[in-house]
Design a protein around this motif. Structure first.
Motif, PDB file in Angstrom:
ATOM      1  N   ARG A   1      53.409  68.591  44.277  1.00  0.00           N
ATOM      2  CA  ARG A   1      52.955  69.483  45.352  1.00  0.00           C
ATOM      3  C   ARG A   1      51.767  68.899  46.122  1.00  0.00           C
ATOM      4  O   ARG A   1      51.582  69.200  47.298  1.00  0.00           O
ATOM      5  CB  ARG A   1      52.603  70.860  44.769  1.00  0.00           C
ATOM      6  N   GLU A   2      50.968  68.071  45.443  1.00  0.00           N
ATOM      7  CA  GLU A   2      49.833  67.448  46.139  1.00  0.00           C
ATOM      8  C   GLU A   2      50.288  66.607  47.331  1.00  0.00           C
ATOM      9  O   GLU A   2      49.561  66.481  48.318  1.00  0.00           O
ATOM     10  CB  GLU A   2      49.043  66.554  45.174  1.00  0.00           C
ATOM     11  N   TYR A   3      51.475  66.027  47.227  1.00  0.00           N
ATOM     12  CA  TYR A   3      51.954  65.151  48.312  1.00  0.00           C
ATOM     13  C   TYR A   3      52.474  65.938  49.514  1.00  0.00           C
ATOM     14  O   TYR A   3      52.664  65.375  50.586  1.00  0.00           O
ATOM     15  CB  TYR A   3      53.048  64.215  47.776  1.00  0.00           C
ATOM     16  N   ARG A   4      52.715  67.237  49.315  1.00  0.00           N
ATOM     17  CA  ARG A   4      53.173  68.105  50.411  1.00  0.00           C
ATOM     18  C   ARG A   4      54.319  67.447  51.204  1.00  0.00           C
ATOM     19  O   ARG A   4      54.307  67.406  52.426  1.00  0.00           O
ATOM     20  CB  ARG A   4      52.004  68.463  51.334  1.00  0.00           C
TER      21      ARG A   4
ATOM     22  N   LEU B   1      49.828  56.975  51.460  1.00  0.00           N
ATOM     23  CA  LEU B   1      49.180  56.969  52.775  1.00  0.00           C
ATOM     24  C   LEU B   1      49.370  58.318  53.466  1.00  0.00           C
ATOM     25  O   LEU B   1      48.446  58.853  54.092  1.00  0.00           O
ATOM     26  CB  LEU B   1      49.766  55.850  53.642  1.00  0.00           C
ATOM     27  N   ARG B   2      50.576  58.834  53.321  1.00  0.00           N
ATOM     28  CA  ARG B   2      50.873  60.130  53.941  1.00  0.00           C
ATOM     29  C   ARG B   2      50.007  61.234  53.322  1.00  0.00           C
ATOM     30  O   ARG B   2      49.445  62.075  54.021  1.00  0.00           O
ATOM     31  CB  ARG B   2      52.359  60.424  53.727  1.00  0.00           C
ATOM     32  N   ARG B   3      49.884  61.201  51.977  1.00  0.00           N
ATOM     33  CA  ARG B   3      49.057  62.204  51.290  1.00  0.00           C
ATOM     34  C   ARG B   3      47.588  62.077  51.703  1.00  0.00           C
ATOM     35  O   ARG B   3      46.906  63.078  51.957  1.00  0.00           O
ATOM     36  CB  ARG B   3      49.184  62.034  49.779  1.00  0.00           C
ATOM     37  N   THR B   4      47.114  60.853  51.780  1.00  0.00           N
ATOM     38  CA  THR B   4      45.723  60.628  52.164  1.00  0.00           C
ATOM     39  C   THR B   4      45.458  61.122  53.577  1.00  0.00           C
ATOM     40  O   THR B   4      44.418  61.732  53.853  1.00  0.00           O
ATOM     41  CB  THR B   4      45.381  59.134  52.052  1.00  0.00           C
ATOM     42  N   ALA B   5      46.426  60.865  54.484  1.00  0.00           N
ATOM     43  CA  ALA B   5      46.262  61.319  55.867  1.00  0.00           C
ATOM     44  C   ALA B   5      46.235  62.844  55.951  1.00  0.00           C
ATOM     45  O   ALA B   5      45.436  63.428  56.693  1.00  0.00           O
ATOM     46  CB  ALA B   5      47.395  60.759  56.736  1.00  0.00           C
ATOM     47  N   ILE B   6      47.099  63.494  55.155  1.00  0.00           N
ATOM     48  CA  ILE B   6      47.114  64.964  55.145  1.00  0.00           C
ATOM     49  C   ILE B   6      45.797  65.492  54.595  1.00  0.00           C
ATOM     50  O   ILE B   6      45.210  66.433  55.151  1.00  0.00           O
ATOM     51  CB  ILE B   6      48.309  65.474  54.322  1.00  0.00           C
ATOM     52  N   ASP B   7      45.316  64.886  53.500  1.00  0.00           N
ATOM     53  CA  ASP B   7      44.032  65.310  52.927  1.00  0.00           C
ATOM     54  C   ASP B   7      42.905  65.125  53.931  1.00  0.00           C
ATOM     55  O   ASP B   7      42.012  65.977  54.060  1.00  0.00           O
ATOM     56  CB  ASP B   7      43.729  64.515  51.654  1.00  0.00           C
ATOM     57  N   ARG B   8      42.941  63.989  54.652  1.00  0.00           N
ATOM     58  CA  ARG B   8      41.907  63.729  55.649  1.00  0.00           C
ATOM     59  C   ARG B   8      41.955  64.762  56.761  1.00  0.00           C
ATOM     60  O   ARG B   8      40.913  65.300  57.179  1.00  0.00           O
ATOM     61  CB  ARG B   8      42.101  62.331  56.236  1.00  0.00           C
TER      62      ARG B   8
END
Length: 500
Positions: free
Chosen positions: A31-34, A174-181
């Motif tokens: 779920r973290e990766y959305r 990268l996708r998860r990091t961008a969403i978190d950002r």
């Protein structure tokens, strides 16, 4: 050990509980990766197509395994978007935390009755490589599928499949990091909105200003068009502050020192407001950008102004108090019959001033409650009873009333009703009438004295103090009558005080 025996050992050791906890954590990581149920993305589809071509298989999938289904983020050669987890080949790779290779599903007892084998897409060969998250949890697989049996891939081919799985997870990361950002940025912007802070970046070479945060609240809803340049910002500053702020900014540009100042702006919707600005230089190569914040300090400035006014008022009140004390000391000296009498009279009148100050300190320093004053008087002279509406008295009136009650009570203790055990005093007051005709009327009535009460033979300082307090300080009249039961004093004043 047989599978049944191994299952029994797991139950005895709490293995099922550990597996449930691990699965719970794995699903939380997924779920973290959305990423579930998101639209196709070229970065994933390119890898899936490349894998299908490289391994010459009709089907290649990026499969993510949820509680009760496997969902395909990317698929080549398969129209279905998901399948139930209980028939999923990828489920086994996730549970075993290892690559899964099935050379002929019809010959494998785990899968020969699987509807994906007996029916479309008629899986015979399957090779799935775990998609491993940053914390080691397996979220699904990159798998290749054929409808014909095939030999097991060579170790080099499995290594290639593992490399592609790693590429896919790097993209997912990268996708998860961008969403978190992006979420962190949105959270910061919302926090800035709630905290009434606007952020800005000033390019000194181009003269451009970029804004974010609570800009509309602080500067006006037209900020996007009106405040895009530094000259636009100066136009919004109060005319009396522009030159000073220009000088501060110019000094910061020239020296590279932080920019710190306070100024007024003319807000198009709310009028004149005070803002505080704090900024420092962000230097990159030959470019220097001043990055800072603006926050509204109007209320803080108003509190400072109010505190200054209050301090001035207190200074004025203290001067009045010292003048009153000085007059009491000077005039009491002439009325006293000796040192002890002088000390007693001074102490009594200073106690009256202290009662007034206690009431003022318990409120706002500038006004005090009539009821609060009477409670102070009653504490000093317990046989005084009182009634009447609570009134808000200004400082000078409160002091005058405190001195008045003290003189009346002191005289009652020495010569009147309070000199005997059965004596008492009743104080009551009213405000009546309307407009300029409104009057405050107070009656001090002594009763239960020990004998006949007569008017004093000479006018004492205490009497003069009462008359001056009523006439000069309060603008009213005072009448005294010596009745058989004791003194009755009636005070009439213009009704200027507000009821609380």
């Amino acid at each position: 050990m047989t599978p049944a025996a191994d299952k029994g050992r797991q139950l005895a050791d709490g293995g099922d509980r550990d597996e449930a906890q691990h699965e719970k954590r794995r699903l939380r990581t997924l779920r973290e990766y959305r990423i579930m149920d998101t639209a196709p993305e070229p970065a994933f589809d390119r890898v899936t197509k490349l894998v299908a071509d490289l391994f010459e298989v009709p089907i290649a999938l990026v499969s993510l395994v949820e509680e009760d289904r496997q969902w395909f983020k990317s698929a080549v050669g398969l129209d279905a978007g998901e399948t139930p987890r209980d028939v999923s080949f990828c489920h086994h790779a996730v549970i075993d935390d290892a690559p899964l290779v099935v050379t002929d599903a019809r010959a494998d007892p785990r899968f020969r009755d699987n509807p994906l084998v007996t029916g479309a897409p008629h899986i015979r060969f399957y090779a799935g490589m775990p998609l491993r998250a940053y914390n080691g949890d397996v979220l699904g697989t990159l798998c290749i599928i054929d409808d014909k049996p095939r030999p097991a891939p060579a170790p080099k081919d499995l290594d290639r499949l593992a490399d592609f799985a790693a590429i896919l997870m790097a993209e997912a990361e990268l996708r998860r990091t961008a969403i978190d950002r992006d979420e962190a940025q949105r959270t910061l912007e919302r926090a800035l909105d709630f905290s009434s802070i606007a952020t800005w970046r000033y390019d000194a070479q181009a003269g451009e200003v970029r804004w974010s945060g609570a800009v509309a609240q602080l500067w006006g809803t037209d900020y996007a068009t009106a405040l895009g340049t530094i000259e636009g910002v100066f136009e919004r500053l109060h005319p009396d502050d522009r030159d000073r702020v220009r000088a501060v900014l110019g000094e910061s540009v020239a020296t590279g020192e932080p920019y710190v100042t306070e100024y007024r702006i003319v807000h198009p919707e709310t009028g004149v407001r005070w803002l505080a600005a704090h900024a420092d230089w962000d230097v990159r190569s030959n470019d220097a950008v001043l990055t800072g914040i603006s926050r509204d300090i109007t209320e803080q400035k108003q509190r400072q102004d109010n505190a200054t006014i209050l301090l001035r008022e207190l200074h004025h009140r203290m001067r009045n108090l010292f003048a009153t004390v000085g007059a009491i000391i000077s005039l009491t000296r002439h009325a006293a019959t000796g040192v002890d009498d002088y000390v007693e009279r001074i102490s009594s009148r200073l106690d009256a001033l202290n009662r007034a100050q206690n009431v003022l300190l318990g409120a706002n320093f500038l006004t005090g409650s009539m009821h609060a004053l009477m409670r102070e008087v009653e504490a000093a002279f317990p046989r005084i009873r009182w009634s009447g509406p609570d009134l808000e008295l200004p400082e000078n009136a409160l002091v005058a009333m405190a001195l008045l009650f003290n003189e009346l009570a002191t005289n009652a203790v020495k010569h009147g009703a309070l000199a005997t055990e059965n004596g008492r005093v009743d104080v009551d007051w009213t405000q009546d009438g309307a407009g300029d005709e409104r009057r405050f009327r107070l009656t001090w009535a002594e009763s239960g004295g020990g004998g006949a009460v007569a008017a004093p033979e000479r006018t004492s300082f205490g009497t003069l103090l009462m008359e001056r307090s009523v006439r000069n300080n309060l603008g009213g009249t005072i009448e005294r009558q010596w009745e058989p039961g004791g003194l009755v004093c009636t005070i009439t004043l213009p009704a200027r005080w507000r009821e609380t």
